[in-house]
Scaffold this active site. Structure first.
Site, mmCIF file in Angstrom:
data_model
loop_
_atom_site.group_PDB
_atom_site.id
_atom_site.type_symbol
_atom_site.label_atom_id
_atom_site.label_comp_id
_atom_site.label_asym_id
_atom_site.label_seq_id
_atom_site.Cartn_x
_atom_site.Cartn_y
_atom_site.Cartn_z
ATOM 1 N N VAL A 11 -14.857 19.667 28.024
ATOM 2 C CA VAL A 11 -14.468 18.127 27.650
ATOM 3 C C VAL A 11 -14.567 17.400 28.624
ATOM 4 O O VAL A 11 -15.312 16.325 28.711
ATOM 5 C CB VAL A 11 -13.308 18.037 27.011
ATOM 6 C CG1 VAL A 11 -12.527 16.670 26.881
ATOM 7 C CG2 VAL A 11 -12.833 18.697 25.574
ATOM 8 N N ASP A 30 -11.883 19.673 40.071
ATOM 9 C CA ASP A 30 -11.686 20.872 39.576
ATOM 10 C C ASP A 30 -11.198 21.809 40.720
ATOM 11 O O ASP A 30 -11.782 21.676 41.797
ATOM 12 C CB ASP A 30 -13.070 21.307 38.918
ATOM 13 C CG ASP A 30 -12.564 22.674 37.932
ATOM 14 O OD1 ASP A 30 -12.914 22.163 36.633
ATOM 15 O OD2 ASP A 30 -12.411 23.589 38.212
ATOM 16 N N GLU A 149 -9.469 14.099 22.275
ATOM 17 C CA GLU A 149 -10.835 13.934 22.100
ATOM 18 C C GLU A 149 -11.102 14.436 20.762
ATOM 19 O O GLU A 149 -10.294 15.315 20.185
ATOM 20 C CB GLU A 149 -11.597 14.663 23.211
ATOM 21 C CG GLU A 149 -10.919 16.178 23.447
ATOM 22 C CD GLU A 149 -11.576 17.156 22.536
ATOM 23 O OE1 GLU A 149 -12.449 17.046 22.001
ATOM 24 O OE2 GLU A 149 -10.956 18.166 22.426
ATOM 25 N N GLU A 153 -18.986 20.570 19.589
ATOM 26 C CA GLU A 153 -19.860 21.338 20.498
ATOM 27 C C GLU A 153 -21.118 21.226 20.078
ATOM 28 O O GLU A 153 -21.319 21.390 18.888
ATOM 29 C CB GLU A 153 -19.338 22.758 20.769
ATOM 30 C CG GLU A 153 -18.022 22.853 21.653
ATOM 31 C CD GLU A 153 -17.699 24.075 22.311
ATOM 32 O OE1 GLU A 153 -18.785 24.725 22.444
ATOM 33 O OE2 GLU A 153 -16.601 24.332 22.421
ATOM 34 N N ASN A 209 -7.767 18.919 12.961
ATOM 35 C CA ASN A 209 -8.426 20.326 13.223
ATOM 36 C C ASN A 209 -7.586 21.169 12.049
ATOM 37 O O ASN A 209 -8.633 21.970 11.319
ATOM 38 C CB ASN A 209 -8.321 20.700 14.529
ATOM 39 C CG ASN A 209 -9.003 20.188 15.695
ATOM 40 O OD1 ASN A 209 -10.136 19.634 15.309
ATOM 41 N ND2 ASN A 209 -8.813 20.689 16.767
ATOM 42 N N LEU A 251 -17.708 22.338 3.748
ATOM 43 C CA LEU A 251 -17.679 23.277 2.444
ATOM 44 C C LEU A 251 -19.091 24.208 2.664
ATOM 45 O O LEU A 251 -19.751 23.785 1.805
ATOM 46 C CB LEU A 251 -17.747 22.089 1.302
ATOM 47 C CG LEU A 251 -16.263 21.765 0.837
ATOM 48 C CD1 LEU A 251 -16.673 21.093 -0.308
ATOM 49 C CD2 LEU A 251 -15.330 22.770 0.777
ATOM 50 N N GLY A 254 -19.389 31.040 4.311
ATOM 51 C CA GLY A 254 -19.742 31.919 5.251
ATOM 52 C C GLY A 254 -18.942 32.555 6.296
ATOM 53 O O GLY A 254 -17.809 32.977 5.905
ATOM 54 N N GLY A 258 -14.845 29.671 14.435
ATOM 55 C CA GLY A 258 -14.145 30.430 15.810
ATOM 56 C C GLY A 258 -14.062 29.181 17.010
ATOM 57 O O GLY A 258 -14.048 28.199 16.626
ATOM 58 N N CYS A 261 -11.360 25.980 19.804
ATOM 59 C CA CYS A 261 -10.224 24.774 19.129
ATOM 60 C C CYS A 261 -9.680 25.208 17.932
ATOM 61 O O CYS A 261 -8.410 25.254 17.950
ATOM 62 C CB CYS A 261 -10.969 23.374 18.874
ATOM 63 S SG CYS A 261 -11.729 22.768 20.337
#
Length: 440
Positions: A11, A30, A149, A153, A209, A251, A254, A258, A261
């Site tokens: 992010v 960082d 956010e 990805e 989410n 929809l 499968g 993963g 998030c």
């Protein structure tokens, strides 16, 4: 405008590069000196479409710099975006906020009056209120806001530059004005802007989410019923998704979701709701999580059945290691979880992925890996398609059939052209499809 972005993971790196691209002066911060050095040379720590170009351009121009010093950042700007991770705690399903807390504690001694700290990390509701009390005691005159956010990805640069909406949780008109200034180009393009209280902003991310995870688990639950009934989950998904009240996105029957998030966010949301005394309201999320995890077990079980009931002495080629296409992220990857389980039960496994092999090898050093698809599938008794990279949709089935021991394919993502593979000599099975009815 001058901004800092604290935390240069997925992010943070994307946010920093994109903020520089819309005209701000940005200092990324960082604690990892090696990462800072790489970023300062214009090299991205993650695979993301368009990110390398943005980094190289704005590092070269001087608009984007990186450092390990929070003090330097506090001196550089008065608006600070916090983009550190909030993983699941090792002792519970709750979110681990140690990194968010460490950033705020590290900033406090250096903040100038009037500074605004803006969280982008996904946090439990109430986090902003708690941190606000911390700042009121140690850095009076400074504020906390939350600006979640909504990046995917694989398309994170696009999602930052062209968001579907902007959500800010603020406690003052001044904080709202600062964030409107930060995002002025997006607002000028007509992007919807939701200015809310901090608690609502925190909840928007986890609620979104949770809803998307629920859609995925719903269609996967339906796929299991389809297998039992001899129906076709793909056709069912298309027909249900044609309803405008439902929609086709997410929809896709499968292997399930993963990544960094969805799994940890729905668990943390349920844990926080329990703390608030509202656990019964989201009890369904535990079932969403269970259904998703079950998809991995179902895939392994079906693969074993296809091989006659045992993996012992068999070779299995695996297509895909990343948790989704377009990314090199292998955190909580369904593909690698399945590959590891298959190997643990006796198979010799060899994995291919266009981008994620280095990360996969670090996370699962015991698996076999190959840099090209034919090598991964050489002498295989079964090929598992576990991450739906576009590259795999363009494979030549007949050519690949010539290198395997047995042309047997399990498409756990329902993404390959099954008729074309059958014409190429393969026996094809897929989760939730009627051919499974004949598997013993």
């Amino acid at each position: 405008m001058r901004l800092t972005v604290i935390g240069t993971g997925y992010v943070g790196t994307v946010h920093a590069a994109c903020m520089a691209d819309i005209g701000h002066e940005v200092l990324g911060i960082d604690i990892d000196a090696e990462r800072v050095a790489a970023l300062s040379a214009g090299r991205s720590p993650v695979h993301e479409a368009g990110l390398d170009e943005l980094l190289a351009r704005h590092v070269a121009s001087g608009r984007l710099r990186f450092t390990t010093s929070l003090a330097e950042g506090a001196d550089f700007a008065r608006t600070h975006f916090v983009c550190v991770g909030t993983p699941q705690r090792p002792d519970s399903k709750a979110a681990d906020l140690r990194y968010v807390d460490a950033v705020v504690d590290g900033l406090v001694p250096h903040l100038r009056p009037g500074s605004l700290v803006v969280g982008k990390s996904t946090v439990p509701v109430g986090t902003t209120a708690r941190l606000t009390r911390r700042l009121a005691e140690a850095a009076p005159g400074c504020e906390i806001a939350w600006n979640p956010e909504f990046l995917r990805e694989g398309s994170a640069v696009h999602d930052t530059m062209h968001p579907e909406r902007l959500v800010v949780g603020v406690s003052s008109e001044r904080a709202d004005a600062v964030l409107r200034s930060v995002y002025r180009p997006m607002l000028g393009a007509g992007v919807p802007y939701f200015s809310t209280d901090p608690a609502t902003a925190e909840l928007v991310k986890v609620a979104a989410n949770s809803f998307l995870a629920t859609k995925i688990s719903f269609i996967n639950a339906m796929s299991e019923v389809c297998e039992a009934a001899g129906a076709d989950a793909m056709l069912l998904a298309r027909a249900v998704g044609a309803d405008s009240r439902v929609g086709p996105l997410f929809l896709e029957p499968g292997l399930g979701f993963g990544g960094s998030c969805f799994p940890k966010d729905i668990r943390a949301f349920a844990a926080r709701a329990e703390e608030l005394g509202a656990g019964e309201a989201v009890v369904f999320l535990h079932e969403v999580d269970r259904i998703n995890t079950r998809q991995r077990t179902r895939t392994v079980d079906l693969a074993r059945r296809l091989l006659g009931g045992s993996f012992t002495g068999r070779r299995v080629g695996v297509l895909g290691a990343a948790f989704k296409p377009g990314s090199d992220d292998v955190r909580d990857s369904p593909a690698l979880a399945v590959a590891a389980a298959v190997q643990e039960q006796g198979a010799a496994v060899r994995v291919h992925d266009p981008e994620a092999l280095d990360n996969a090898r670090t996370a699962y050093p015991g698996l076999g890996y190959a840099f090209d698809v034919p090598k991964a599938c050489e002498d295989a008794d079964l090929v598992l398609h576990l991450t739906p990279w576009p590259e795999y949709q363009h494979l030549d089935p007949a050519a690949l059939a010539a290198v395997v021991h047995r042309p047997l394919l399990l498409d756990a993502r329902n993404a390959l052209d099954a008729p074309a593979w059958r014409e190429g000599g393969w026996t094809v099975h897929a989760l939730g499809r009627t051919p499974l009815a004949g598997v013993s």
